[in-house]
Write a protein that holds these residues in place. Structure first.
Motif, mmCIF file in Angstrom:
data_model
loop_
_atom_site.group_PDB
_atom_site.id
_atom_site.type_symbol
_atom_site.label_atom_id
_atom_site.label_comp_id
_atom_site.label_asym_id
_atom_site.label_seq_id
_atom_site.Cartn_x
_atom_site.Cartn_y
_atom_site.Cartn_z
ATOM 1 N N GLY A 392 80.561 85.024 68.661
ATOM 2 C CA GLY A 392 79.119 85.248 68.670
ATOM 3 C C GLY A 392 78.366 84.160 67.929
ATOM 4 N N HIS A 393 78.851 83.789 66.751
ATOM 5 C CA HIS A 393 78.189 82.731 65.976
ATOM 6 C C HIS A 393 78.308 81.384 66.689
ATOM 7 C CE1 HIS A 393 77.094 85.200 62.629
ATOM 8 N NE2 HIS A 393 78.341 85.529 62.349
ATOM 9 N N LEU A 394 79.442 81.162 67.379
ATOM 10 C CA LEU A 394 79.575 79.919 68.131
ATOM 11 C C LEU A 394 78.526 79.860 69.234
ATOM 12 C CD1 LEU A 394 81.267 77.304 68.719
ATOM 13 C CD2 LEU A 394 82.426 78.661 70.466
ATOM 14 N N TYR A 395 78.329 80.964 69.936
ATOM 15 C CA TYR A 395 77.297 80.994 70.978
ATOM 16 C C TYR A 395 75.905 80.761 70.381
ATOM 17 C CZ TYR A 395 80.589 82.686 74.513
ATOM 18 O OH TYR A 395 81.634 82.803 75.402
ATOM 19 N N ASP A 396 75.664 81.322 69.199
ATOM 20 C CA ASP A 396 74.389 81.076 68.524
ATOM 21 C C ASP A 396 74.201 79.579 68.262
ATOM 22 O OD1 ASP A 396 73.728 83.744 68.517
ATOM 23 O OD2 ASP A 396 74.324 84.102 66.432
ATOM 24 N N ALA A 397 75.260 78.927 67.802
ATOM 25 C CA ALA A 397 75.176 77.489 67.514
ATOM 26 C C ALA A 397 74.954 76.696 68.792
ATOM 27 C CB ALA A 397 76.453 77.022 66.816
ATOM 28 N N ARG A 398 75.532 77.150 69.898
ATOM 29 C CA ARG A 398 75.309 76.465 71.167
ATOM 30 C C ARG A 398 73.844 76.581 71.584
ATOM 31 N NH1 ARG A 398 77.573 78.149 75.658
ATOM 32 N NH2 ARG A 398 77.816 76.058 76.551
ATOM 33 N N ARG A 399 73.244 77.748 71.362
ATOM 34 C CA ARG A 399 71.827 77.909 71.710
ATOM 35 C C ARG A 399 70.943 77.033 70.827
ATOM 36 N NH1 ARG A 399 73.645 83.148 73.223
ATOM 37 N NH2 ARG A 399 73.618 83.924 71.084
ATOM 38 N N ILE A 400 71.277 76.945 69.540
ATOM 39 C CA ILE A 400 70.532 76.054 68.639
ATOM 40 C C ILE A 400 70.667 74.607 69.103
ATOM 41 C CG2 ILE A 400 70.476 75.103 66.300
ATOM 42 C CD1 ILE A 400 71.195 77.878 65.256
ATOM 43 N N THR A 401 71.865 74.252 69.554
ATOM 44 C CA THR A 401 72.097 72.893 70.054
ATOM 45 C C THR A 401 71.166 72.584 71.215
ATOM 46 O OG1 THR A 401 74.430 73.008 69.390
ATOM 47 C CG2 THR A 401 73.838 71.328 71.005
ATOM 48 N N GLU A 402 71.029 73.533 72.124
ATOM 49 C CA GLU A 402 70.105 73.345 73.247
ATOM 50 C C GLU A 402 68.667 73.170 72.766
ATOM 51 O OE1 GLU A 402 71.034 75.197 77.430
ATOM 52 O OE2 GLU A 402 71.317 76.734 75.884
ATOM 53 N N GLN A 403 68.255 74.011 71.794
ATOM 54 C CA GLN A 403 66.892 73.921 71.268
ATOM 55 C C GLN A 403 66.619 72.559 70.651
ATOM 56 O OE1 GLN A 403 65.763 77.288 68.736
ATOM 57 N NE2 GLN A 403 67.319 78.535 69.755
ATOM 58 N N GLU A 423 70.843 78.416 57.399
ATOM 59 C CA GLU A 423 69.426 78.285 57.063
ATOM 60 C C GLU A 423 68.613 79.371 57.768
ATOM 61 O OE1 GLU A 423 67.999 74.376 57.843
ATOM 62 O OE2 GLU A 423 69.783 73.385 56.986
ATOM 63 N N ARG A 424 67.775 80.062 56.994
ATOM 64 C CA ARG A 424 67.003 81.167 57.552
ATOM 65 C C ARG A 424 66.121 80.722 58.721
ATOM 66 N NH1 ARG A 424 65.625 86.179 56.689
ATOM 67 N NH2 ARG A 424 63.557 86.922 57.275
ATOM 68 N N LYS A 425 65.599 79.520 58.622
ATOM 69 C CA LYS A 425 64.739 79.003 59.685
ATOM 70 C C LYS A 425 65.433 79.096 61.036
ATOM 71 C CE LYS A 425 62.922 74.582 61.359
ATOM 72 N NZ LYS A 425 62.772 73.133 61.065
ATOM 73 N N TRP A 426 66.748 78.911 61.044
ATOM 74 C CA TRP A 426 67.497 78.901 62.294
ATOM 75 C C TRP A 426 68.190 80.232 62.567
ATOM 76 C CZ3 TRP A 426 66.650 75.208 65.718
ATOM 77 C CH2 TRP A 426 66.148 73.988 65.283
ATOM 78 N N HIS A 427 68.898 80.788 61.552
ATOM 79 C CA HIS A 427 69.671 81.991 61.859
ATOM 80 C C HIS A 427 68.773 83.197 62.140
ATOM 81 C CE1 HIS A 427 69.222 84.207 58.061
ATOM 82 N NE2 HIS A 427 69.569 83.123 57.375
ATOM 83 N N SER A 428 67.510 83.138 61.701
ATOM 84 C CA SER A 428 66.601 84.250 61.992
ATOM 85 C C SER A 428 66.266 84.325 63.491
ATOM 86 C CB SER A 428 65.312 84.094 61.182
ATOM 87 O OG SER A 428 64.630 82.898 61.529
ATOM 88 N N GLN A 429 66.513 83.241 64.207
ATOM 89 C CA GLN A 429 66.225 83.210 65.640
ATOM 90 C C GLN A 429 67.438 83.578 66.494
ATOM 91 O OE1 GLN A 429 64.226 79.500 66.864
ATOM 92 N NE2 GLN A 429 64.078 78.945 64.693
ATOM 93 N N THR A 430 68.578 83.826 65.836
ATOM 94 C CA THR A 430 69.811 84.030 66.592
ATOM 95 C C THR A 430 70.141 85.511 66.721
ATOM 96 O OG1 THR A 430 71.230 83.934 64.629
ATOM 97 C CG2 THR A 430 70.698 81.841 65.714
ATOM 98 N N ARG A 431 71.060 85.786 67.606
ATOM 99 C CA ARG A 431 71.462 87.170 67.859
ATOM 100 C C ARG A 431 72.345 87.715 66.742
ATOM 101 N NH1 ARG A 431 74.861 89.291 73.208
ATOM 102 N NH2 ARG A 431 75.020 91.489 72.544
#
Length: 487
Positions: A392-403, A423-431
């Motif tokens: 799940g966290h890997l998929y979150d990182a992939r979505r951040i990569t796209e952003q 970082e809250r700025k980023w992980h707050s946007q993830t699933r």
């Protein structure tokens, strides 16, 4: 004492010398006034380039994804540039490469020092610099000057260029003596130092940098003489057509920055495992791993992984301790969670066989679940990262990569995004929220290094046994020739 001193003055001096020398060498003119000759036309007509090289980590070897190595990559690109295929003969030592080029080959690419005095050969422009370096066995008093080498058993490779530097130094220091070999390669030479057959050796700095993790008993001493130049060798008497084509190709690579990038890719990276970590790893690979190696091999056969990769994962997880337990409750040699163990049918996480087979199946499952768009090593590295941080966290990182405009299917881009999960700025946007995203980056990096060491040890075991068999009772007369003091 660290392998490469971090003293800023010394580091800056070395860098300045190498950069200045490289710029000067790049400006050397191509020889002119000689007819182009038939050589280039012959290569184009037969549609292949015949290259002679050496099977070493710095030149050419078979990697996990096929042929690789700095000079292999260069000659492959040169063949593509000419529009011809590539044939490679790597069954040589240095002298064998030179002889083969004189007699039959098109080109020698084998960490050869530029030496215009050699008969029957022409050389390309310099490709990179070769700085001779004295290395020594760790348990010795660190030598700092040539005078302190008196009485030490020193070895080098004949024809490598390091022997030429030693001969030049002997004119000023006639007491200097060493042994030369035409039968060994750099790894063999460092192995001789590590095992105590030699006290020290003279190799090139980039060669030691690439090999030092495999020989933590060998330490960096001091540089000797001025840098030499690595170049390609061509047969004389067949004109300069192929030589000039190679020079133009190398000039283009240098001008576009690709040559510097290739040198940095193979020789410029920092080693992530320090000597202490590498020394402990090799010691445990010899003491602990044999108890579990067959289990790793069996698990690898069942899951279609390289057993050394699974062993590297096991070391990163537990240092091959079947009773390991973390504060968060993961246990066993492959450190499986309770939930994962249940899904895999592992009823005793502390049983080495169950843990290894379970961990291998889990890694395979993670790799299979990744999107088909992720391929090759990127797929493996992301599966390894998911083993550590969760899919799940890997998929979150992939979505951040796209952003961020990166490629979510490339590990090099995803590894830049994983630490942002802290970082809250980023992980707050993830699933899946917060994760210690820097850990899987280090995790994958370490496993790759552990795998490299295991692959080297596995590949070298038979070679070392063969070499030791040639040295009964300390007799190395068939391997080395003594160069006595010039007194």
């Amino acid at each position: 004492m660290p392998a490469f001193p971090t003293d800023p003055a010394r580091r800056q001096w070395r860098g300045t010398v190498l950069l200045t020398s490289a710029l000067l060498l790049a400006l050397l003119p191509v020889r002119s006034g000689t007819p182009e000759g038939p050589h280039l036309e012959e290569v184009l007509a037969r549609d292949f380039l015949s290259v002679h090289t050496r099977n070493t980590p710095t030149t050419y070897y078979e990697g996990r994804q096929g042929p690789t190595g700095f000079e292999y990559e260069l000659v492959r690109r040169f063949a593509n540039h000419l529009g011809v295929s590539l044939t490679l003969d790597a069954d040589h030592h240095i002298q064998g490469v030179l002889d083969a080029v004189r007699e039959e080959g098109d080109l020698g690419a084998a960490a050869l020092p530029l030496d215009p005095t050699l008969e029957g050969l022409l050389f390309s422009r310099p490709i990179m610099l070769l700085q001779p370096l004295l290395v020594y066995r760790r348990d010795l008093h660190p030598p700092e000057t040539i005078a302190e080498l008196d009485g030490l058993e020193i070895g080098t490779l004949r024809g490598s260029g390091a022997d030429r530097v030693l001969r030049e130094l002997q004119t000023e220091h006639p007491e200097l003596s060493w042994k030369e070999s035409v039968a060994l390669e750099v790894a063999d030479l460092l192995g001789q130092v590590a095992r105590g057959n030699l006290d020290a050796a003279v190799v090139f700095e980039h060669q030691f940098r690439l090999n030092r993790l495999f020989f933590p008993e060998v330490e960096d001493g001091f540089t000797l003489g001025k840098p030499l130049s690595l170049a390609w060798a061509f047969p004389a008497g067949r004109g300069l057509g192929l030589v000039n084509a190679a020079n133009r190709f190398l000039d283009d690579l240098r001008r576009d920055g690709e040559l510097d990038a290739l040198v940095a890719s193979y020789f410029g990276h920092d080693d992530y495992l320090e000597y202490v970590g590498a020394r402990i790893f090799i010691q445990q690979a010899r003491e602990r791993l044999p108890h579990y190696a067959e289990l790793f091999r069996e698990a690898a056969r069942n899951t279609r992984f390289d057993w050394k990769l699974l062993a590297a994962v096991g070391y990163q997880e537990s240092h091959w301790d079947p009773k390991a337990t973390s504060p968060t409750g993961v246990r066993g040699l492959m450190m499986l969670t309770n939930a994962t163990s249940g899904d895999l049918g592992v009823d005793n996480r502390l049983d080495p066989a169950q843990s290894i087979h379970g961990g291998a199946r889990y890694l395979r499952e993670l790799k299979n679940r990744l999107p088909e768009s992720i391929t090759d090593e990127d797929r493996l590295y992301m599966a390894m990262a998911a083993y550590n941080v969760g899919l799940g966290h890997l998929y979150d990182a992939r979505r951040i990569t796209e952003q961020r405009g990166g490629d979510p299917d490339q590990w090099r881009d995803v590894r830049e995004s994983l630490p942002l999960l802290q970082e809250r700025k980023w992980h707050s946007q993830t699933r899946h929220g917060y994760a210690r995203g820097g850990e899987p980056v280090i995790y994958v990096r370490n496993i790759r290094r552990y795998y490299e060491i295991l692959a080297y040890l596995d590949r070298s075991q038979e070679q070392f046994h063969e070499l030791n068999a040639r040295l009964p009772d300390g007799d190395d007369s068939d391997v080395f020739q003594l160069v006595p003091p010039n007194t």
